[in-house]
Design a protein around this motif. Sequence first.
Motif, PDB file in Angstrom:
ATOM      1  N   TYR A  88       0.815  -1.279   0.169  1.00 54.83           N
ATOM      2  CA  TYR A  88      -0.361  -0.083   0.383  1.00 54.83           C
ATOM      3  C   TYR A  88       0.961   1.167  -0.445  1.00 54.83           C
ATOM      4  O   TYR A  88       2.018   1.447   0.858  1.00 54.83           O
ATOM      5  N   LEU A  89       0.299   1.868  -0.866  1.00 54.95           N
ATOM      6  CA  LEU A  89       1.634   4.083  -0.843  1.00 54.95           C
ATOM      7  C   LEU A  89       0.034   4.293   0.194  1.00 54.95           C
ATOM      8  O   LEU A  89      -0.690   4.440  -0.155  1.00 54.95           O
ATOM      9  N   TYR A  90       0.832   4.750   1.324  1.00 58.47           N
ATOM     10  CA  TYR A  90       0.097   6.210   2.064  1.00 58.47           C
ATOM     11  C   TYR A  90       0.477   7.345   1.792  1.00 58.47           C
ATOM     12  O   TYR A  90       1.765   6.858   1.133  1.00 58.47           O
ATOM     13  N   PHE A  91       0.110   8.166   2.134  1.00 58.93           N
ATOM     14  CA  PHE A  91      -0.122   9.417   1.423  1.00 58.93           C
ATOM     15  C   PHE A  91      -0.612   9.961   2.670  1.00 58.93           C
ATOM     16  O   PHE A  91      -1.808  10.559   2.602  1.00 58.93           O
ATOM     17  N   THR A  92      -0.129  12.036   2.687  1.00 58.50           N
ATOM     18  CA  THR A  92      -1.247  12.749   3.224  1.00 58.50           C
ATOM     19  C   THR A  92      -1.340  14.076   2.040  1.00 58.50           C
ATOM     20  O   THR A  92      -0.746  13.891   1.200  1.00 58.50           O
ATOM     21  N   ASN A  93      -2.880  13.730   2.252  1.00 57.40           N
ATOM     22  CA  ASN A  93      -2.813  15.372   1.601  1.00 57.40           C
ATOM     23  C   ASN A  93      -2.789  16.770   2.791  1.00 57.40           C
ATOM     24  O   ASN A  93      -3.480  16.487   3.604  1.00 57.40           O
ATOM     25  N   LEU A  94      -1.909  17.508   2.664  1.00 56.04           N
ATOM     26  CA  LEU A  94      -1.745  18.791   3.281  1.00 56.04           C
ATOM     27  C   LEU A  94      -3.110  19.442   3.944  1.00 56.04           C
ATOM     28  O   LEU A  94      -3.029  19.789   4.829  1.00 56.04           O
ATOM     29  N   GLY A  95      -3.221  20.160   2.534  1.00 55.65           N
ATOM     30  CA  GLY A  95      -3.871  20.936   2.900  1.00 55.65           C
ATOM     31  C   GLY A  95      -5.747  20.348   2.856  1.00 55.65           C
ATOM     32  O   GLY A  95      -6.321  21.217   3.906  1.00 55.65           O
ATOM     33  N   ASP A  96      -6.250  19.028   2.564  1.00 56.67           N
ATOM     34  CA  ASP A  96      -7.293  19.077   2.586  1.00 56.67           C
ATOM     35  C   ASP A  96      -7.797  17.592   4.513  1.00 56.67           C
ATOM     36  O   ASP A  96      -8.354  16.817   4.606  1.00 56.67           O
ATOM     37  N   ASN A  97      -6.384  18.029   5.175  1.00 60.77           N
ATOM     38  CA  ASN A  97      -6.262  17.272   6.303  1.00 60.77           C
ATOM     39  C   ASN A  97      -6.469  15.767   6.556  1.00 60.77           C
ATOM     40  O   ASN A  97      -7.628  15.391   7.472  1.00 60.77           O
ATOM     41  N   ILE A  98      -6.189  15.143   5.718  1.00 59.54           N
ATOM     42  CA  ILE A  98      -6.166  13.439   5.308  1.00 59.54           C
ATOM     43  C   ILE A  98      -5.024  12.922   5.581  1.00 59.54           C
ATOM     44  O   ILE A  98      -4.069  13.398   4.747  1.00 59.54           O
ATOM     45  N   LEU A  99      -4.827  11.254   5.802  1.00 55.58           N
ATOM     46  CA  LEU A  99      -4.290  10.699   5.494  1.00 55.58           C
ATOM     47  C   LEU A  99      -4.745   9.242   4.676  1.00 55.58           C
ATOM     48  O   LEU A  99      -5.949   9.151   5.388  1.00 55.58           O
ATOM     49  N   CYS A 100      -3.907   8.695   4.051  1.00 57.27           N
ATOM     50  CA  CYS A 100      -4.830   8.025   2.512  1.00 57.27           C
ATOM     51  C   CYS A 100      -3.768   6.482   2.239  1.00 57.27           C
ATOM     52  O   CYS A 100      -2.644   6.686   3.090  1.00 57.27           O
ATOM     53  N   ARG A 101      -4.958   5.833   1.667  1.00 55.94           N
ATOM     54  CA  ARG A 101      -3.718   4.524   1.279  1.00 55.94           C
ATOM     55  C   ARG A 101      -4.122   4.097   0.319  1.00 55.94           C
ATOM     56  O   ARG A 101      -5.992   3.918  -0.108  1.00 55.94           O
ATOM     57  N   VAL A 102      -3.682   3.593  -0.944  1.00 52.12           N
ATOM     58  CA  VAL A 102      -3.841   3.171  -1.876  1.00 52.12           C
ATOM     59  C   VAL A 102      -3.016   1.692  -2.509  1.00 52.12           C
ATOM     60  O   VAL A 102      -2.065   1.680  -2.161  1.00 52.12           O
ATOM     61  N   SER A 103      -3.788   0.810  -2.864  1.00 49.31           N
ATOM     62  CA  SER A 103      -3.489  -0.625  -3.540  1.00 49.31           C
ATOM     63  C   SER A 103      -2.347  -0.639  -4.267  1.00 49.31           C
ATOM     64  O   SER A 103      -2.248   0.142  -5.769  1.00 49.31           O
ATOM     65  N   ILE A 104      -1.322  -0.482  -4.447  1.00 50.40           N
ATOM     66  CA  ILE A 104      -0.313  -0.800  -5.835  1.00 50.40           C
ATOM     67  C   ILE A 104       0.567  -1.670  -5.814  1.00 50.40           C
ATOM     68  O   ILE A 104       0.357  -2.836  -5.113  1.00 50.40           O
ATOM     69  N   ASP A 105       0.574  -2.001  -7.614  1.00 51.52           N
ATOM     70  CA  ASP A 105       1.155  -2.577  -7.925  1.00 51.52           C
ATOM     71  C   ASP A 105       2.824  -2.939  -7.710  1.00 51.52           C
ATOM     72  O   ASP A 105       2.981  -1.942  -7.074  1.00 51.52           O
ATOM     73  N   ALA A 106       3.342  -3.550  -8.775  1.00 49.99           N
ATOM     74  CA  ALA A 106       4.891  -3.613  -7.912  1.00 49.99           C
ATOM     75  C   ALA A 106       5.513  -2.345  -8.932  1.00 49.99           C
ATOM     76  O   ALA A 106       6.615  -1.609  -8.937  1.00 49.99           O
ATOM     77  N   ALA A 107       4.681  -1.820 -10.274  1.00 49.02           N
ATOM     78  CA  ALA A 107       5.177  -1.279 -11.246  1.00 49.02           C
ATOM     79  C   ALA A 107       4.997   0.553 -10.027  1.00 49.02           C
ATOM     80  O   ALA A 107       5.165   1.628 -11.402  1.00 49.02           O
ATOM     81  N   GLY A 108       4.207   0.816  -9.327  1.00 49.35           N
ATOM     82  CA  GLY A 108       3.742   1.615  -8.080  1.00 49.35           C
ATOM     83  C   GLY A 108       1.740   1.723  -8.948  1.00 49.35           C
ATOM     84  O   GLY A 108       1.878   3.170  -8.553  1.00 49.35           O
ATOM     85  N   ASN A 109       1.439   1.151  -9.620  1.00 51.98           N
ATOM     86  CA  ASN A 109       0.479   1.673 -10.670  1.00 51.98           C
ATOM     87  C   ASN A 109      -0.864   0.766  -9.413  1.00 51.98           C
ATOM     88  O   ASN A 109      -0.158   0.527  -8.674  1.00 51.98           O
ATOM     89  N   ALA A 110      -2.140   2.063  -8.913  1.00 56.16           N
ATOM     90  CA  ALA A 110      -3.091   2.160  -8.305  1.00 56.16           C
ATOM     91  C   ALA A 110      -3.541   0.624  -8.814  1.00 56.16           C
ATOM     92  O   ALA A 110      -4.642   0.533  -9.513  1.00 56.16           O
ATOM     93  N   THR A 111      -4.129  -0.415  -8.161  1.00 56.59           N
ATOM     94  CA  THR A 111      -4.725  -1.251  -8.212  1.00 56.59           C
ATOM     95  C   THR A 111      -6.062  -1.361  -7.356  1.00 56.59           C
ATOM     96  O   THR A 111      -6.966  -2.179  -7.683  1.00 56.59           O
TER      97      THR A 111
END
Length: 325
Positions: free
Chosen positions: A202-225
């Motif tokens: 999972y790629l976890y990321f913050t969105n600073l302006g919108d006050n959220i911590l998110c995550r998305v499943s990714i493959d070995a190439a970094g694409n969202a799945t």
Amino acid sequence: MTTGLFAALAGFLLVNSLPFPDDDAVVVVWQFPNPTWIENLAVRVNGEILCTSLSRDAVFMVNPFEHTELTVVQFEPGNGALGIAEISNDVFVVVTCQVDLATSSGVPGSAAAWKLDMNAWTLGADDAVTLIANLTDVGLPDGVVALGEPGVVLIADAGKGLVWKLNTNTGGYTIVIQDDIMISSNPHIPLGVDGVHIVDGYLYFTNLGDNILCRVSIDAAGNATDEIEIVAVMPAPDDFALTADGTAYVVGANQLYRVSPTGEVDVLAGGINDTTLEGATSAQFGRTRDDAGVLYIGTNGGLLVPVGGRLIGGQLLAINVDHFA
């Protein structure tokens, strides 16, 4: 000297050289001069901490056990150092950009990525730093994280609200994840996707302006799945550190948040109007046996939003998160 006395003395010296107390206090490991904006951290395998500076266009190295600091890289004036990530043993990628702090935006066409080889680094020399690519299409590069493929990283573009993939071997880069949830909808903080880290696919990321911590499943190439999930909501989340189980230690709004894998948020230290973690920007765990439970935190010293007008210069702080239930 007897064996027992020698062991006791060695233990005393070790404890007193550690960068943190044996409690839940926040301690100052290094105080940088005012003004210094520390933006991101990377911890070397030997325990030394690389600190990128947005305001001083440099990468500094702090030894948290000896409480010393050296300048590793000095970039050209105006080219602030932002994200940093290790891509192989003691080899790092650093991104730079000319940043207008008044508008929180990058100067178009000014972003770049550099390779910093600490195996070849010597004090006062600059041959350990080489240009990977001029990232002319990138708005404001910030967080960087390595993918499993050798030499390939993901770069958060806080300005454009998307994620790039960079091949450091060829210098080629392309958009790999683009979604409206990565864009800031906040006119006062126009910075979207900021910190990026990967755990368990999972790629976890913050969105600073919108006050959220998110995550998305990714493959070995970094694409969202799959679809992007919102993990938690908190004020102004900047960068963070992740544990293997997906617990995130996020800094933002002068606070340290602990976010459980199920999205429960606890404030462990600081406060919106508290100067303890004033201007906290980044977090990384120690890598040695002696500081594995220590979270290091970089700050800008209140350079952007000072508490009560107080400006102190950036700091490298430490807190032992093992002392929090």
